[in-house]
Write an enzyme that holds these catalytic residues in place. Structure first.
Site, PDB file in Angstrom:
ATOM      1  N   ARG A   1       9.472  11.650  -2.893  1.00  0.00           N
ATOM      2  CA  ARG A   1       8.814  11.583  -3.736  1.00  0.00           C
ATOM      3  C   ARG A   1       8.599  12.778  -4.387  1.00  0.00           C
ATOM      4  NH1 ARG A   1       4.766   7.961  -4.666  1.00  0.00           N
ATOM      5  NH2 ARG A   1       4.873   6.339  -3.579  1.00  0.00           N
TER       6      ARG A   1
ATOM      7  N   TYR B   1       3.343  -5.546   1.099  1.00  0.00           N
ATOM      8  CA  TYR B   1       2.976  -5.250   0.092  1.00  0.00           C
ATOM      9  C   TYR B   1       2.729  -6.894  -0.858  1.00  0.00           C
ATOM     10  CZ  TYR B   1       2.757  -0.445   0.074  1.00  0.00           C
ATOM     11  OH  TYR B   1       2.459   0.762   0.618  1.00  0.00           O
TER      12      TYR B   1
ATOM     13  N   ARG C   1       5.247   9.925 -18.173  1.00  0.00           N
ATOM     14  CA  ARG C   1       4.713   8.761 -17.759  1.00  0.00           C
ATOM     15  C   ARG C   1       3.595   8.203 -18.250  1.00  0.00           C
ATOM     16  NH1 ARG C   1       1.827   5.580 -15.890  1.00  0.00           N
ATOM     17  NH2 ARG C   1       1.191   4.433 -14.487  1.00  0.00           N
TER      18      ARG C   1
ATOM     19  N   ARG D   1       3.547  12.895  -9.699  1.00  0.00           N
ATOM     20  CA  ARG D   1       2.695  13.226 -10.176  1.00  0.00           C
ATOM     21  C   ARG D   1       2.351  14.925 -10.827  1.00  0.00           C
ATOM     22  NH1 ARG D   1      -0.639   8.245  -7.873  1.00  0.00           N
ATOM     23  NH2 ARG D   1       0.470   8.543  -6.657  1.00  0.00           N
TER      24      ARG D   1
ATOM     25  N   ASP E   1      11.092   1.752  -7.934  1.00  0.00           N
ATOM     26  CA  ASP E   1      10.489   2.207  -6.740  1.00  0.00           C
ATOM     27  C   ASP E   1      10.147   0.993  -5.686  1.00  0.00           C
ATOM     28  OD1 ASP E   1       6.753   2.844  -6.198  1.00  0.00           O
ATOM     29  OD2 ASP E   1       7.053   0.354  -5.875  1.00  0.00           O
TER      30      ASP E   1
HETATM   31  O1  1CP Z   1      10.919  10.915  -6.188  1.00  0.00           O
HETATM   32  C1  1CP Z   1      10.594   9.805  -5.872  1.00  0.00           C
HETATM   33  O2  1CP Z   1      11.048   9.432  -4.566  1.00  0.00           O
HETATM   34  C2  1CP Z   1      10.664   8.437  -6.894  1.00  0.00           C
HETATM   35  C3  1CP Z   1      10.990   7.174  -6.055  1.00  0.00           C
HETATM   36  C4  1CP Z   1       9.854   6.564  -5.546  1.00  0.00           C
HETATM   37  C5  1CP Z   1      10.590   6.036  -4.294  1.00  0.00           C
HETATM   38  C6  1CP Z   1      10.909   6.512  -3.369  1.00  0.00           C
HETATM   39  C7  1CP Z   1       8.968   6.109  -5.757  1.00  0.00           C
HETATM   40  C8  1CP Z   1       8.337   6.447  -7.630  1.00  0.00           C
HETATM   41  N1  1CP Z   1       8.181   5.104  -5.257  1.00  0.00           N
HETATM   42  C9  1CP Z   1       9.162   5.050  -4.153  1.00  0.00           C
HETATM   43  C10 1CP Z   1       8.647   4.791  -2.699  1.00  0.00           C
HETATM   44  C11 1CP Z   1       8.359   3.649  -2.603  1.00  0.00           C
HETATM   45  N2  1CP Z   1       7.108   3.267  -2.898  1.00  0.00           N
HETATM   46  C12 1CP Z   1       7.216   4.643  -1.572  1.00  0.00           C
HETATM   47  C13 1CP Z   1       7.991   4.334   0.193  1.00  0.00           C
HETATM   48  C14 1CP Z   1       7.239   6.059   0.137  1.00  0.00           C
HETATM   49  C15 1CP Z   1       6.478   6.245   0.304  1.00  0.00           C
HETATM   50  O3  1CP Z   1       5.681   5.480   1.620  1.00  0.00           O
HETATM   51  O4  1CP Z   1       6.013   7.064   0.123  1.00  0.00           O
HETATM   52  C16 1CP Z   1       6.470   2.975  -1.045  1.00  0.00           C
HETATM   53  C17 1CP Z   1       4.751   2.794  -0.078  1.00  0.00           C
HETATM   54  C18 1CP Z   1       5.966   2.480  -2.249  1.00  0.00           C
HETATM   55  C19 1CP Z   1       5.125   1.235  -2.888  1.00  0.00           C
HETATM   56  C20 1CP Z   1       3.968   2.082  -4.231  1.00  0.00           C
HETATM   57  N3  1CP Z   1       4.725   2.770  -5.387  1.00  0.00           N
HETATM   58  C21 1CP Z   1       2.532   2.670  -4.281  1.00  0.00           C
HETATM   59  C22 1CP Z   1       2.145   3.548  -2.474  1.00  0.00           C
HETATM   60  C23 1CP Z   1       0.637   2.338  -2.366  1.00  0.00           C
HETATM   61  C24 1CP Z   1       0.377   2.497  -1.021  1.00  0.00           C
HETATM   62  O5  1CP Z   1       0.267   1.692  -0.663  1.00  0.00           O
HETATM   63  O6  1CP Z   1      -0.406   3.389  -0.766  1.00  0.00           O
HETATM   64  C25 1CP Z   1       2.596   3.676  -4.912  1.00  0.00           C
HETATM   65  C26 1CP Z   1       0.268   4.503  -5.620  1.00  0.00           C
HETATM   66  C27 1CP Z   1       3.729   3.043  -5.898  1.00  0.00           C
HETATM   67  C28 1CP Z   1       3.261   3.958  -7.457  1.00  0.00           C
HETATM   68  C29 1CP Z   1       4.698   4.958  -7.443  1.00  0.00           C
HETATM   69  N4  1CP Z   1       5.699   4.875  -6.894  1.00  0.00           N
HETATM   70  C30 1CP Z   1       6.509   6.118  -7.615  1.00  0.00           C
HETATM   71  C31 1CP Z   1       6.064   6.795  -8.114  1.00  0.00           C
HETATM   72  C32 1CP Z   1       5.596   8.036  -8.694  1.00  0.00           C
HETATM   73  C33 1CP Z   1       4.837   5.903  -8.287  1.00  0.00           C
HETATM   74  C34 1CP Z   1       3.350   6.388  -8.682  1.00  0.00           C
HETATM   75  C35 1CP Z   1       3.137   5.404 -10.518  1.00  0.00           C
HETATM   76  C36 1CP Z   1       2.602   6.823 -11.283  1.00  0.00           C
HETATM   77  O7  1CP Z   1       2.947   7.622 -11.946  1.00  0.00           O
HETATM   78  O8  1CP Z   1       1.388   6.499 -11.563  1.00  0.00           O
END
Ligand code: 1CP
Length: 353
Positions: A33, A159, A46, A37, A83
């Site tokens: 990540r 999910y 964003r 944010r 994502d």
């Molecule tokens: O730099 C990077 O790694 C960006 C790319 C990336 C990756 C590899 C994002 C962007 N998401 C992910 C993987 C991801 N997404 C995972 C596996 C890794 C982890 O556990 O962190 C998971 C479980 C998700 C699902 C997801 N997407 C969630 C989690 C929900 C939960 O159950 O806790 C969320 C909040 C997102 C949205 C998301 N994805 C990525 C970002 C930057 C965001 C935030 C969205 C925003 O800007 O509002």
């Protein structure tokens, strides 16, 4: 000749050397990540994009946010901005990200409901992601590796079945435990879709791929083998056949003692450790079979300063004498001060220098 030089240079990228099992004087690093944010410039893009999925599917914007952390901190790898939930979206299970609430999906909870999903539109929907990868390969510095990724089937399925994030996984476990053959049909679809998605990423230019199994730790031993190890092993088996040159990293977060044997059973080159994995045990038990990656607690990065440097030092001293990639034990959290990431980068880069 130029092509040969380019190929050689590609092979020399520190991340790829580490994944071939080389022990580098200074381990390569990147951070899960690393785009997101905690960076004001991310929040700006964003805001422009409006919707999170629009950001994932707009190559101009996705390239920009992928490169943002590299400009500040010069990590050894970029990770594609997308994502894990674009796969269900592309299979026909529409996805919404609600502010503060995370992802929301119309749940799939039975074999009958699986008929809503299919692979026919997969690559059309994901074409912008492949375009992002092609553009990133043009723009990255020569020593920076490009990582593609997908969610592992179990984590993506949580999910899809729960309809979003979950604390107890009650619905998916009821299905997986009570009707393993039916649930197995969803998992088989995810193995197919995930393999094709990773193959298309490699064809577009991803040099490494990582499978995120964020919720691997929710399963007891017997179910862990069937729903975490076996699907990942099958994806790796197929992917290695079509793309033997692209190493796979898996991150079975929370696997505990089940980390032992996971790399051998799945065939992955790299094993991502969560922050709870004991370092000495990992060095002795896990590092003989795979390149390890991890595992600073993301909250240490929020703390920063001497406590963080001490902990990074301990990780590098314990794991840095074998094949190793420095990373966090989970993703950067939004409260992280960018200055602390700069401190981390400086500290890792100057280790043993
Ligand atoms: O730099 C990077 O790694 C960006 C790319 C990336 C990756 C590899 C994002 C962007 N998401 C992910 C993987 C991801 N997404 C995972 C596996 C890794 C982890 O556990 O962190 C998971 C479980 C998700 C699902 C997801 N997407 C969630 C989690 C929900 C939960 O159950 O806790 C969320 C909040 C997102 C949205 C998301 N994805 C990525 C970002 C930057 C965001 C935030 C969205 C925003 O800007 O509002």
């Amino acid at each position: 000749m130029a092509n040969q030089d380019e190929a050689d240079q590609g092979r020399d990228k520190p991340l790829l050397r580490a994944l071939r099992g080389e022990i580098l004087e200074r381990p390569p690093f990147w951070l899960m990540r690393q785009a997101g944010r905690y960076l004001p410039e991310y929040l700006e893009v964003r805001r422009q994009a409006g919707d999170f999925l629009t950001l994932c599917y707009s190559p101009d914007l996705a390239v920009e946010v992928t490169l943002q952390p590299l400009r500040r901190f010069a990590m050894d790898a970029a990770i594609l901005f997308a994502d894990i939930l674009v796969v269900p979206d592309a299979l026909g299970q529409p996805l919404n990200y609600r502010e503060g609430e995370g992802p929301v999906l119309e749940p799939v909870r039975s074999v009958a409901e699986l008929s809503r999903l299919d692979m026919a539109g997969l690559h059309d929907r994901l074409a912008p992601v492949y375009e992002t990868i092609r553009r990133l390969r043009q723009e990255l510095p020569p020593s920076t590796a490009l990582i593609g990724f997908a969610g592992a089937p179990w984590t993506v399925a949580t999910y899809m079945v729960e309809g979003g994030g979950s604390r107890d996984f009650a619905t998916i476990k009821a299905w997986a435990y009570g009707d393993p053959d039916g649930f197995g049909e969803l998992m088989a679809l995810l193995v197919d879709a995930t393999t094709e998605y990773l193959e298309a990423q490699a064809e577009a230019g991803a040099e490494v791929v990582q499978l995120f199994d964020t919720w691997a730790g929710a399963l007891p031993e017997s179910a862990f083998g069937r729903w975490c190890v076996e699907p990942v092993a099958e994806i790796v088996r197929r992917f290695r056949k079509s793309h033997p040159e692209v190493p796979v990293i898996a991150f079975p977060r929370g696997a505990g003692v089940l980390y032992a044997g996971y790399a051998q059973a799945t065939g992955v080159a790299g094993l991502g450790l969560d922050a709870t994995v004991p370092l000495g045990w990992a060095a002795e038990t896990l590092q003989t079979g795979a390149t390890l990656q991890g595992n600073l607690d993301p909250l240490m990065l929020v703390t920063g300063g001497e406590p963080m440097r001490h902990e990074i030092g301990r990780i590098l001293e314990t794991l840095g004498n074998g094949p190793f990639i420095f990373n966090l034990g989970h993703g950067i959290i939004p409260a992280t001060p960018p200055d602390h990431v700069a401190e981390l980068a400086e500290f890792v880069r100057s280790w043993r220098a």
